[in-house]
Write a protein that holds these residues in place. Structure first.
Motif, mmCIF file in Angstrom:
data_model
loop_
_atom_site.group_PDB
_atom_site.id
_atom_site.type_symbol
_atom_site.label_atom_id
_atom_site.label_comp_id
_atom_site.label_asym_id
_atom_site.label_seq_id
_atom_site.Cartn_x
_atom_site.Cartn_y
_atom_site.Cartn_z
ATOM 1 N N VAL A 365 0.989 -1.107 0.042
ATOM 2 C CA VAL A 365 -0.148 -0.163 0.023
ATOM 3 C C VAL A 365 0.856 1.142 -0.141
ATOM 4 O O VAL A 365 0.537 2.142 -0.667
ATOM 5 N N HIS A 366 1.923 1.120 0.911
ATOM 6 C CA HIS A 366 2.930 2.329 0.657
ATOM 7 C C HIS A 366 3.344 2.490 -0.692
ATOM 8 O O HIS A 366 3.628 3.608 -0.911
ATOM 9 N N ASP A 367 3.905 1.412 -1.168
ATOM 10 C CA ASP A 367 4.698 1.694 -2.649
ATOM 11 C C ASP A 367 3.482 2.366 -3.543
ATOM 12 O O ASP A 367 4.041 3.091 -4.226
ATOM 13 N N VAL A 368 2.243 1.982 -3.513
ATOM 14 C CA VAL A 368 1.210 2.749 -4.335
ATOM 15 C C VAL A 368 1.024 4.032 -3.992
ATOM 16 O O VAL A 368 1.148 5.066 -4.958
ATOM 17 N N ARG A 369 1.229 4.541 -2.558
ATOM 18 C CA ARG A 369 1.112 5.733 -2.449
ATOM 19 C C ARG A 369 2.446 6.451 -2.771
ATOM 20 O O ARG A 369 2.120 8.082 -2.827
ATOM 21 N N THR A 370 3.694 5.821 -2.627
ATOM 22 C CA THR A 370 4.639 6.683 -2.964
ATOM 23 C C THR A 370 4.672 6.904 -4.513
ATOM 24 O O THR A 370 5.197 7.893 -5.003
ATOM 25 N N LYS A 371 3.990 6.168 -5.531
ATOM 26 C CA LYS A 371 3.749 6.447 -6.869
ATOM 27 C C LYS A 371 2.979 7.901 -7.016
ATOM 28 O O LYS A 371 3.171 8.778 -7.790
#
Length: 449
Positions: A365-371
């Motif tokens: 989830v954090h990876d998507v929010r980083t994008k």
């Protein structure tokens, strides 16, 4: 010895000075009253003054400013998505900007992030409208898909939160406020809770209760860290049995006697977060505070980004038996927690989870929010006319290149407006000599057909 002459002019000047000093309330000390006792005002020592004088972590503060811009963009996206056609006029968004906490002009904010918002001229209403770009829309769909796939982890997270509470219940409103921090979907009440009634159930419309405790989940994150420190670094059990990871920000001043106090506090025994202390109540203030530190540490460890707003954290004070001033307690442990005042809110961050402003152990989830954050940080970079023209062709496909010329699509590309010519003669002339955005429109339409 100097001789003082009291002339009428000197006496008048002296009387004026005395009246000024008496009117202002100031009391001047001189050779005739130097023996009088002077009372100094004691400096104020409160949580507010300690918050202002703390050692700041500039990397975490910078991250909070960036995340604030992302939250504002997502809030505007939520308002736009509620419209029937998936877009909203700038006049309508300007009325809503105060609801999302935006204190600048709506047009200036939208122009800063062309990778997130698309501004164009409506072909019928002839007013400027805004919609979400395809890149941002895809990331929002991807985030929702990732959250749906993590349903098992979400149920375990909710069970851990209920096990942390004193009576095994949680208020649904408090849980709704931290749904994004915990990685819950917006419809978790209707999508997740009905499928896990053997673990969780709604005791009332406002209360979520735990069916039974799972002792396998009653292991705090800090206990896993202690086990790793004890087995890998061969540290003494007395040093790691009740210790917490400590990392101070750059420039932190260590006063005299601070190391000894910290060492004694690390060795202080306490009741662990998932252990109940009803049969053995804690009367030692330091042990009680250390238990609350353990609960806060576990609560932050359950979040997606290892941070939570301090205002929302206060909703769990009573249910987690944290009846203390949370801000004062957090400021007493700057090596474990950090309070950032950037981003128009006070946010509590778990220091051990970040290194140089980046999350050490990211999740999906954090990876998507980083994008999503990358789109915010991109600003106006890599925005050109061919890309904007391709979007206009995709959005308003009228079936021919000449019909597209009649639509004046104003696209924000570094404060420039893409104007399509309507003169067919000039169009044919330019079509022979150079490559036009309209040629890209026709090529894209032929490929789609």
């Amino acid at each position: 010895m100097a001789l003082i002459v009291f002339s009428p002019g000197n006496l008048h000047a002296l009387s004026v000075r005395l009246r000024i000093l008496g009117g202002s309330g100031a009391f001047q000390y001189g050779p005739f009253n130097c023996g009088m006792q002077r009372r100094w005002k004691k400096p104020v020592d409160s949580a507010r003054t300690r918050l202002e004088g703390r050692t700041r972590d500039h990397r975490l503060d910078k991250l909070m400013v960036q995340l604030r811009n992302l939250r504002l963009a997502l809030a505007l996206r939520e308002l736009i998505s509620q419209q029937r056609n998936g877009y909203a006029s700038l006049q309508l968004l300007s009325k809503w900007r105060h609801e999302v906490g935006l204190n600048i002009d709506i047009g200036a904010f939208l122009k800063k992030y062309p990778h997130v918002f698309q501004i164009y001229m409506h072909p019928v209403k002839r007013n400027h409208c805004c919609k979400i770009t395809q890149k941002m829309a895809d990331l929002i769909v991807e985030e929702d898909a990732v959250i749906r796939e993590n349903e098992i982890d979400i149920v375990q997270c909710l069970k851990k939160l209920l096990m942390l509470s004193t009576n095994g219940t949680l208020n649904m409103h408090a849980l709704w406020l931290v749904r994004r921090e915990l990685g819950l979907p917006d419809d978790y009440r209707s999508s997740i809770l009905p499928r896990c009634q053997h673990d969780l159930y709604l005791e009332s419309p406002d209360t979520l209760s735990l069916v039974s405790r799972d002792e396998k989940l009653a292991v705090a994150k800090i206990e896993e860290w202690r086990k790793k420190e004890y087995t890998e670094k061969w540290l003494a059990e007395s040093e790691t049995k009740y210790a917490f990871p400590i990392s101070f920000p750059t420039g932190f001043k260590i006063e005299k006697g601070f190391r000894e106090k910290l060492k004694n506090w690390q060795r202080l025994p306490y009741t662990k977060p998932y252990e109940k202390n009803d049969s053995h109540p804690i009367h030692n203030v330091e042990r009680l505070e250390k238990r609350i530190v353990g609960i806060l540490h576990e609560l932050l460890s359950l979040t997606v980004e290892k941070m939570i707003p301090l205002e929302r954290l206060s909703h769990f004070r009573r249910v987690f038996a944290m009846e203390v001033n949370l801000r004062e307690l957090l400021l007493k442990h700057p090596g474990i927690f950090y309070i950032s005042t950037k981003g128009s809110a006070q946010t509590v961050i778990l220091r051990e989870s970040y290194n140089k402003g980046c999350l050490i152990e990211p999740n999906r989830v954090h990876d998507v929010r980083t994008k999503m954050l990358d789109l915010i940080l991109s600003g106006c970079c890599n925005i050109g006319e061919p890309e904007s023209a391709a979007w206009v062709a995709e959005e308003y496909d009228q079936g021919s290149c000449h019909e597209l010329q009649n639509i004046m699509c104003h696209v924000d590309t570094e404060n420039s407006i893409l104007e399509l010519e309507t003169d067919s003669d000039s169009y044919r002339k330019r079509h022979i000599t150079e490559e036009l955005p309209c040629q890209h429109f026709c090529d894209s339409q032929e490929n789609s057909e």
